[in-house]
Design a protein around this motif. Sequence first.
Motif, PDB file in Angstrom:
ATOM      1  N   THR A 173     -57.767  11.649  -3.042  1.00 30.83           N
ATOM      2  CA  THR A 173     -57.118  11.035  -4.328  1.00 30.83           C
ATOM      3  C   THR A 173     -57.946  10.321  -5.255  1.00 30.83           C
ATOM      4  OG1 THR A 173     -56.723   8.660  -3.729  1.00 30.83           O
ATOM      5  CG2 THR A 173     -55.232  10.087  -2.579  1.00 30.83           C
ATOM      6  N   PRO A 174     -57.660  10.209  -6.201  1.00 35.28           N
ATOM      7  CA  PRO A 174     -58.350   9.761  -7.594  1.00 35.28           C
ATOM      8  C   PRO A 174     -58.991   8.295  -7.119  1.00 35.28           C
ATOM      9  CG  PRO A 174     -56.499  10.891  -8.584  1.00 35.28           C
ATOM     10  CD  PRO A 174     -56.137  10.516  -7.160  1.00 35.28           C
ATOM     11  N   HIS A 175     -58.438   7.924  -6.002  1.00 32.13           N
ATOM     12  CA  HIS A 175     -58.632   6.337  -6.007  1.00 32.13           C
ATOM     13  C   HIS A 175     -59.348   6.193  -4.449  1.00 32.13           C
ATOM     14  CE1 HIS A 175     -56.665   5.027  -9.234  1.00 32.13           C
ATOM     15  NE2 HIS A 175     -55.634   5.748  -8.961  1.00 32.13           N
ATOM     16  N   GLY A 176     -59.830   7.273  -3.834  1.00 29.26           N
ATOM     17  CA  GLY A 176     -60.392   7.641  -2.644  1.00 29.26           C
ATOM     18  C   GLY A 176     -59.534   8.081  -1.600  1.00 29.26           C
ATOM     19  N   ARG A 177     -59.954   8.321  -0.484  1.00 33.27           N
ATOM     20  CA  ARG A 177     -59.131   9.285   0.532  1.00 33.27           C
ATOM     21  C   ARG A 177     -58.297   8.296   1.227  1.00 33.27           C
ATOM     22  NH1 ARG A 177     -60.181  14.038   1.918  1.00 33.27           N
ATOM     23  NH2 ARG A 177     -59.818  13.998   4.112  1.00 33.27           N
ATOM     24  N   ARG A 178     -57.092   8.792   1.310  1.00 38.77           N
ATOM     25  CA  ARG A 178     -55.756   7.989   1.896  1.00 38.77           C
ATOM     26  C   ARG A 178     -55.359   8.564   3.227  1.00 38.77           C
ATOM     27  NH1 ARG A 178     -53.962   3.643  -0.676  1.00 38.77           N
ATOM     28  NH2 ARG A 178     -51.703   3.951   0.165  1.00 38.77           N
ATOM     29  N   VAL A 179     -54.419   8.354   4.075  1.00 41.41           N
ATOM     30  CA  VAL A 179     -53.976   8.882   5.158  1.00 41.41           C
ATOM     31  C   VAL A 179     -52.358   8.697   4.693  1.00 41.41           C
ATOM     32  CG1 VAL A 179     -53.667   8.814   7.581  1.00 41.41           C
ATOM     33  CG2 VAL A 179     -56.090   8.514   6.680  1.00 41.41           C
ATOM     34  N   ALA A 180     -51.768   9.851   5.056  1.00 45.24           N
ATOM     35  CA  ALA A 180     -50.319   9.966   5.002  1.00 45.24           C
ATOM     36  C   ALA A 180     -50.038  10.034   6.280  1.00 45.24           C
ATOM     37  CB  ALA A 180     -49.999  11.110   3.936  1.00 45.24           C
ATOM     38  N   LEU A 181     -49.054   9.184   6.765  1.00 48.42           N
ATOM     39  CA  LEU A 181     -48.372   9.257   8.306  1.00 48.42           C
ATOM     40  C   LEU A 181     -46.963   9.891   8.086  1.00 48.42           C
ATOM     41  CD1 LEU A 181     -49.613   5.463   9.244  1.00 48.42           C
ATOM     42  CD2 LEU A 181     -50.808   7.791   9.905  1.00 48.42           C
ATOM     43  N   LEU A 182     -46.565  10.954   8.347  1.00 53.19           N
ATOM     44  CA  LEU A 182     -45.233  11.688   8.236  1.00 53.19           C
ATOM     45  C   LEU A 182     -44.439  10.893   9.175  1.00 53.19           C
ATOM     46  CD1 LEU A 182     -46.142  15.110   8.085  1.00 53.19           C
ATOM     47  CD2 LEU A 182     -46.242  13.886   6.352  1.00 53.19           C
ATOM     48  N   ALA A 183     -43.363  10.799   8.712  1.00 53.81           N
ATOM     49  CA  ALA A 183     -42.093   9.659   9.311  1.00 53.81           C
ATOM     50  C   ALA A 183     -40.678  10.388   8.765  1.00 53.81           C
ATOM     51  CB  ALA A 183     -42.344   8.264   9.088  1.00 53.81           C
ATOM     52  N   TRP A 207     -40.546  16.032  16.984  1.00 58.97           N
ATOM     53  CA  TRP A 207     -40.147  14.781  16.141  1.00 58.97           C
ATOM     54  C   TRP A 207     -41.084  14.144  15.454  1.00 58.97           C
ATOM     55  CZ3 TRP A 207     -41.803  10.108  17.392  1.00 58.97           C
ATOM     56  CH2 TRP A 207     -42.691   9.954  18.147  1.00 58.97           C
ATOM     57  N   LEU A 208     -40.517  13.506  14.323  1.00 57.13           N
ATOM     58  CA  LEU A 208     -41.321  12.427  13.689  1.00 57.13           C
ATOM     59  C   LEU A 208     -40.895  11.028  14.228  1.00 57.13           C
ATOM     60  CD1 LEU A 208     -41.216  14.027   9.928  1.00 57.13           C
ATOM     61  CD2 LEU A 208     -43.044  14.182  11.604  1.00 57.13           C
ATOM     62  N   PRO A 209     -41.745  10.085  13.943  1.00 59.31           N
ATOM     63  CA  PRO A 209     -41.610   8.668  14.184  1.00 59.31           C
ATOM     64  C   PRO A 209     -40.733   8.279  13.045  1.00 59.31           C
ATOM     65  CG  PRO A 209     -43.843   8.881  13.569  1.00 59.31           C
ATOM     66  CD  PRO A 209     -43.252  10.176  13.854  1.00 59.31           C
ATOM     67  N   SER A 210     -39.887   7.249  13.518  1.00 57.85           N
ATOM     68  CA  SER A 210     -39.193   6.675  12.488  1.00 57.85           C
ATOM     69  C   SER A 210     -40.076   5.791  11.289  1.00 57.85           C
ATOM     70  CB  SER A 210     -38.184   5.385  12.923  1.00 57.85           C
ATOM     71  OG  SER A 210     -38.933   4.434  13.361  1.00 57.85           O
ATOM     72  N   LEU A 211     -39.640   5.813  10.236  1.00 57.77           N
ATOM     73  CA  LEU A 211     -40.591   5.056   9.055  1.00 57.77           C
ATOM     74  C   LEU A 211     -40.536   3.507   9.475  1.00 57.77           C
ATOM     75  CD1 LEU A 211     -41.730   4.733   6.420  1.00 57.77           C
ATOM     76  CD2 LEU A 211     -39.769   4.432   5.324  1.00 57.77           C
TER      77      LEU A 211
END
Length: 172
Positions: free
Chosen positions: A98-108, A158-162
């Motif tokens: 991202t423009p502000h550094g690397r981020r991690v997206a946890l799918l839920a 399956w995806l974990p719940s948010l």
Amino acid sequence: MPLGWAGFRPAEGKASTMSLDQQLPPTGSASATTSTRHRVDAFYGRLFGWSVKWRGEQPFLALENGICAATLPKINAGPVLARLAATGCRGPALALPTPHGRRVALLAETDGLIPPRAALPRGVEILAWGALLPLPVDARRGDAGTEWLTAPDPRERWLPSLSAVLAGIQRG
């Protein structure tokens, strides 16, 4: 509403948009090879039931139909991923530039209303309702600099719940 990183404010009932490098809407460009598109669509679309959109040769996961993502700075992700795995709530996790550094997206999976930004831990964003996440084209890395930290597993679709993901983030 422009596509990109989006959040939701239940009190106002309006979507808000955050700026990232995925602000352009996907197009149906024919520049990606048919075999690559077929392989990616079969894996992400048919196997997992995810909505895949294309922009040129880059596939994107459209966050819709109950799928969302909690994002946090990559530097904070290691302990969170370990806690989620220890509690049986591990799901797919993408590292994104991202423009502000690397981020991690946890799918839920959304499990009710998405909490307002003020109720989230510092540095955490929730993406949903039309946001696009670049997907790796091969097993690990994509052209957009994305990579799976925890790849989706066909044996655990399956995806974990948010709620579970946010609990794993907040325990830190």
